[in-house]
Scaffold this motif. Sequence first.
Motif, PDB file in Angstrom:
ATOM      1  N   TYR A   1     -14.492  -5.182  32.168  1.00 31.21           N
ATOM      2  CA  TYR A   1     -14.665  -4.077  31.213  1.00 31.21           C
ATOM      3  C   TYR A   1     -13.922  -2.824  31.669  1.00 31.21           C
ATOM      4  O   TYR A   1     -13.361  -2.090  30.858  1.00 31.21           O
ATOM      5  CB  TYR A   1     -16.150  -3.761  31.023  1.00 31.21           C
TER       6      TYR A   1
ATOM      7  N   ASN B   1     -19.889   4.163  35.787  1.00 36.19           N
ATOM      8  CA  ASN B   1     -21.049   3.945  34.937  1.00 36.19           C
ATOM      9  C   ASN B   1     -20.869   2.645  34.143  1.00 36.19           C
ATOM     10  O   ASN B   1     -20.264   2.635  33.069  1.00 36.19           O
ATOM     11  CB  ASN B   1     -21.206   5.143  34.001  1.00 36.19           C
ATOM     12  N   ASP B   2     -21.398   1.564  34.672  1.00 30.32           N
ATOM     13  CA  ASP B   2     -21.197   0.246  34.049  1.00 30.32           C
ATOM     14  C   ASP B   2     -21.699   0.192  32.611  1.00 30.32           C
ATOM     15  O   ASP B   2     -21.069  -0.430  31.748  1.00 30.32           O
ATOM     16  CB  ASP B   2     -21.929  -0.831  34.871  1.00 30.32           C
ATOM     17  N   ALA B   3     -22.835   0.835  32.357  1.00 28.16           N
ATOM     18  CA  ALA B   3     -23.417   0.779  31.014  1.00 28.16           C
ATOM     19  C   ALA B   3     -22.517   1.497  30.014  1.00 28.16           C
ATOM     20  O   ALA B   3     -22.279   1.019  28.895  1.00 28.16           O
ATOM     21  CB  ALA B   3     -24.809   1.410  31.022  1.00 28.16           C
ATOM     22  N   LEU B   4     -22.011   2.652  30.432  1.00 28.77           N
ATOM     23  CA  LEU B   4     -21.116   3.416  29.568  1.00 28.77           C
ATOM     24  C   LEU B   4     -19.856   2.613  29.235  1.00 28.77           C
ATOM     25  O   LEU B   4     -19.440   2.497  28.066  1.00 28.77           O
ATOM     26  CB  LEU B   4     -20.718   4.719  30.258  1.00 28.77           C
TER      27      LEU B   4
ATOM     28  N   ALA C   1     -19.410  -0.625  29.429  1.00 24.42           N
ATOM     29  CA  ALA C   1     -19.760  -1.779  28.597  1.00 24.42           C
ATOM     30  C   ALA C   1     -19.935  -1.350  27.145  1.00 24.42           C
ATOM     31  O   ALA C   1     -19.565  -2.080  26.214  1.00 24.42           O
ATOM     32  CB  ALA C   1     -21.035  -2.433  29.129  1.00 24.42           C
ATOM     33  N   GLY C   2     -20.489  -0.142  26.955  1.00 23.27           N
ATOM     34  CA  GLY C   2     -20.697   0.362  25.601  1.00 23.27           C
ATOM     35  C   GLY C   2     -19.383   0.579  24.877  1.00 23.27           C
ATOM     36  O   GLY C   2     -19.245   0.264  23.682  1.00 23.27           O
ATOM     37  N   ILE C   3     -18.391   1.105  25.603  1.00 24.73           N
ATOM     38  CA  ILE C   3     -17.071   1.323  25.005  1.00 24.73           C
ATOM     39  C   ILE C   3     -16.458  -0.009  24.587  1.00 24.73           C
ATOM     40  O   ILE C   3     -15.929  -0.157  23.484  1.00 24.73           O
ATOM     41  CB  ILE C   3     -16.141   2.057  26.002  1.00 24.73           C
TER      42      ILE C   3
ATOM     43  N   GLU D   1     -18.029  -2.760  23.984  1.00 28.38           N
ATOM     44  CA  GLU D   1     -18.847  -3.259  22.875  1.00 28.38           C
ATOM     45  C   GLU D   1     -18.348  -2.679  21.548  1.00 28.38           C
ATOM     46  O   GLU D   1     -18.134  -3.397  20.571  1.00 28.38           O
ATOM     47  CB  GLU D   1     -20.307  -2.862  23.127  1.00 28.38           C
ATOM     48  N   ASP D   2     -18.115  -1.375  21.556  1.00 30.33           N
ATOM     49  CA  ASP D   2     -17.646  -0.698  20.351  1.00 30.33           C
ATOM     50  C   ASP D   2     -16.284  -1.238  19.911  1.00 30.33           C
ATOM     51  O   ASP D   2     -16.055  -1.533  18.746  1.00 30.33           O
ATOM     52  CB  ASP D   2     -17.565   0.809  20.620  1.00 30.33           C
ATOM     53  N   TRP D   3     -15.380  -1.405  20.904  1.00 27.46           N
ATOM     54  CA  TRP D   3     -14.020  -1.834  20.586  1.00 27.46           C
ATOM     55  C   TRP D   3     -13.912  -3.302  20.215  1.00 27.46           C
ATOM     56  O   TRP D   3     -12.884  -3.736  19.697  1.00 27.46           O
ATOM     57  CB  TRP D   3     -13.099  -1.534  21.763  1.00 27.46           C
TER      58      TRP D   3
ATOM     59  N   SER E   1     -16.410  -4.837  18.464  1.00 29.17           N
ATOM     60  CA  SER E   1     -17.359  -5.143  17.383  1.00 29.17           C
ATOM     61  C   SER E   1     -16.641  -5.479  16.080  1.00 29.17           C
ATOM     62  O   SER E   1     -17.126  -6.281  15.289  1.00 29.17           O
ATOM     63  CB  SER E   1     -18.301  -3.951  17.173  1.00 29.17           C
TER      64      SER E   1
END
Length: 451
Positions: free
Chosen positions: A175, A241-244, A246-248, A250-252, A254
Amino acid sequence: MRLSDYFLPTLKEAPREAEIVSHRLMLRAGMIKQQAAGIYSWLPLGLKVMRKVEQIVREEQNRAGAVEVLMPTIQSADLWRESGRYDDYGKEMLRIEDRHERPMLFGPTNEEMITDIFRSYVRSYKDLPLNLYHIQWKFRDEVRPRFGVMRGREFLMKDAYSFDIDEASSRAAYYRMFVSYLRTFDRLGVTAIPMRADTGPIGGDLSHEFLILADTGESEVFCHANMLSRAVPGSDVDYSNDALIAGIVEDWTSGYARTDEMHDNELWQEVAEDDRVQARGIEVGHIFHFGTKYSEPMGAKVAGPDGKDVPVQMGSYGIGPSRVVAALIEASHDDAGIIWPASVAPFDVSLINLRQGDEATDAACVTLHGDLMTSGLDVLYDDTDNRAGGKFALADLIGVPWQLIVGPRGLKEGKVELKNRASGEREEISMESARNVLETWRVDMRARYGG
RNA sequence: CGGGGCAUGGCGCAGUCUGGUAGCGCACCUGGUUUGGGACCAGGGGGUCGCAAGUUCGAAUCUUGCUGCCCCGACCA
């Protein structure tokens, strides 16, 4: 740089063998010279652009936590026998023999060698995660090289390799590279869309290709319209920040975005018709996770928290700077020539002296040249005694962002002409204003693309 | 790897069918006139016609073999 001191061998007509626009323009603009099928020399202008691409790639790799090394182009066959690829790779691998008749090869990629480096030094999970990359020439003996440096046999590639203790942390490493690629292409001034790619025997969802949209692209792509205008994470993105991160990702990931190879018509029908974008694209980056494919056979193991050795989880991440140069041209040009994105343009300004030898004009140009350089702008000063038309055509061809045109007629009114290559807009302004416009542009550009 | 094409000054091309010793445009050099979107005049330099054999009095041109490069398709950063 004075053009009279530079080496810029341009051509009025492109050689017949060059078919696609980027190849024609690269030859005409004196960027490259073909030496054999799929093998090129890089001339000053082309090299300058490629170095800028390379530097942006490097900065974004470093920012994402990758560490640069440099592995050789020539490798020993032994390593490749360990992974089993010496036999599998086939004729695409250029095999050579040294004077002792030892089998060597010109590296097509570096998984084996990086794995060897890793296993030589790393013993503990505490040294992970680790991501090593290099930017080095590769050779793949393509059956049919074509399209200039777009599909050469020898090409420059940035390849990064991640090492992690388990699949979850390997995914996080993947990621981070995904996000760094978004930033890299954004800084290169181009929209590159990540698309789900075939993961081969490993399976899972961890392989993406990054494609630049261009009519001459080799792949057909299908994507949701909103993939074209998503906001790219800024230079302050927190890679720790792994969660942050991963969120990016995830967004890209989707929205629907696939090449013809992975296209799924059922899913495609679920995208609203108005949002469906069907275009052509050039693959400029490819990332994938391959688990223990190399670490297992090559014995790259580390001790886990429980003290037991486990084969390390790996991924690899490639961008081809030499191909990117051509892809940028495919994505940005017009009938007159190249239109470089500001961040990789070989120069910032073409300073055009319309009457070389005229005392006042020469003096104004020399002053402007010095002032602009002092402001940190890279200027190509056309001080040749060519005619105006030829100088304009050259400036358009090599596509630097600005043309500053100085002639006796304008100078009488205290004016010079400033032309924007991309928009074609031009205005007659004072030398002082021209300096200000360019200086402001430089600051904005640095803020926008400088990372 | 299958199919197609090309090879003649640096680049773009003509000449090849019908053999007679190489030409045009651009670029380059010299001089002059010019100079705001690829000027004009005059003079000049540069080519073993991809390579090798063969046919012929004579080959860029005909024959055979080879090499290089490009395009389309299958494969790839």
